[in-house]
Design a protein around this motif. Structure first.
Motif, PDB file in Angstrom:
ATOM      1  N   MET A  59     -18.667   3.729  10.180  1.00 38.32           N
ATOM      2  CA  MET A  59     -18.028   3.532   8.875  1.00 38.32           C
ATOM      3  C   MET A  59     -19.058   3.620   7.743  1.00 38.32           C
ATOM      4  O   MET A  59     -18.768   4.109   6.653  1.00 38.32           O
ATOM      5  CB  MET A  59     -17.312   2.183   8.845  1.00 38.32           C
ATOM      6  CG  MET A  59     -16.531   1.905   7.584  1.00 38.32           C
ATOM      7  SD  MET A  59     -15.117   2.992   7.340  1.00 38.32           S
ATOM      8  CE  MET A  59     -13.827   2.072   8.167  1.00 38.32           C
ATOM      9  N   PRO A  65     -14.041   3.690   0.456  1.00 45.72           N
ATOM     10  CA  PRO A  65     -12.597   3.908   0.282  1.00 45.72           C
ATOM     11  C   PRO A  65     -12.234   4.176  -1.181  1.00 45.72           C
ATOM     12  O   PRO A  65     -12.750   3.507  -2.079  1.00 45.72           O
ATOM     13  CB  PRO A  65     -11.973   2.595   0.759  1.00 45.72           C
ATOM     14  CG  PRO A  65     -13.007   1.958   1.609  1.00 45.72           C
ATOM     15  CD  PRO A  65     -14.334   2.407   1.092  1.00 45.72           C
ATOM     16  N   GLU A  69      -6.744   5.088  -1.131  1.00 49.82           N
ATOM     17  CA  GLU A  69      -6.795   4.535   0.223  1.00 49.82           C
ATOM     18  C   GLU A  69      -6.555   3.032   0.213  1.00 49.82           C
ATOM     19  O   GLU A  69      -5.813   2.514   1.044  1.00 49.82           O
ATOM     20  CB  GLU A  69      -8.171   4.794   0.837  1.00 49.82           C
ATOM     21  CG  GLU A  69      -8.382   6.195   1.310  1.00 49.82           C
ATOM     22  CD  GLU A  69      -9.718   6.309   2.005  1.00 49.82           C
ATOM     23  OE1 GLU A  69     -10.739   6.406   1.299  1.00 49.82           O
ATOM     24  OE2 GLU A  69      -9.736   6.285   3.244  1.00 49.82           O
ATOM     25  N   ARG A  81      -8.790   4.737   7.830  1.00 48.15           N
ATOM     26  CA  ARG A  81      -9.065   5.507   6.613  1.00 48.15           C
ATOM     27  C   ARG A  81      -8.075   6.669   6.524  1.00 48.15           C
ATOM     28  O   ARG A  81      -7.482   7.063   7.516  1.00 48.15           O
ATOM     29  CB  ARG A  81     -10.496   6.098   6.666  1.00 48.15           C
ATOM     30  CG  ARG A  81     -11.618   5.085   6.752  1.00 48.15           C
ATOM     31  CD  ARG A  81     -11.834   4.283   5.492  1.00 48.15           C
ATOM     32  NE  ARG A  81     -12.015   5.093   4.296  1.00 48.15           N
ATOM     33  CZ  ARG A  81     -13.206   5.465   3.824  1.00 48.15           C
ATOM     34  NH1 ARG A  81     -14.305   5.092   4.431  1.00 48.15           N
ATOM     35  NH2 ARG A  81     -13.296   6.187   2.718  1.00 48.15           N
ATOM     36  N   VAL A  86     -11.883  11.084   2.874  1.00 47.57           N
ATOM     37  CA  VAL A  86     -13.175  10.675   3.426  1.00 47.57           C
ATOM     38  C   VAL A  86     -14.182  11.823   3.433  1.00 47.57           C
ATOM     39  O   VAL A  86     -13.881  12.920   3.887  1.00 47.57           O
ATOM     40  CB  VAL A  86     -12.971  10.163   4.874  1.00 47.57           C
ATOM     41  CG1 VAL A  86     -14.292   9.965   5.574  1.00 47.57           C
ATOM     42  CG2 VAL A  86     -12.174   8.877   4.871  1.00 47.57           C
TER      43      VAL A  86
END
Ligand code: FES
Length: 98
Positions: A59, A65, A69, A81, A86
């Motif tokens: 992550m 984020p 999101e 996610r 991303v």
């Protein structure tokens, strides 16, 4: 370089830093959508919420984020996610269609 491992598909790909996770998945024939999402997805604009993935590891190697999101994933686990939001900047393991 960013190494993206798709756990369900047993596929590992290499991408440039900053690569979009949804685009990289689709380019490599990794399906991020369940049945309904295949028909109704927003094409990567963060509107439909159907491109959810579970981040198993790495992550810290993903972009933070987005507001979209945070809104869409409000009631989901922290490891979830939206693939289209991303950017990948390092090694990561991803589970599609959690
Ligand atoms: S493709 Fe619609 S939110 Fe990601």
């Amino acid at each position: 370089m960013a190494n993206i491992k798709f756990v369900n598909e047993e596929l590992e790909i290499v991408a440039a830093d900053g690569a979009n996770l949804r685009i990289k998945a689709l380019e490599n024939k990794v399906d991020v959508y369940k049945t309904w999402g295949k028909l109704t997805n927003c094409g990567g604009y963060g509107q439909c919420g159907t491109c959810i993935v579970d981040v198993i590891e790495g992550m810290e190697n993903l972009s933070p984020p987005t507001e979209t999101e945070k809104r869409k994933l409000r009631k989901k686990p922290d490891s979830y996610r939206l693939a289209c939001q991303v950017q990948v900047n390092g090694e990561v393991s991803i589970k599609t269609k959690p």
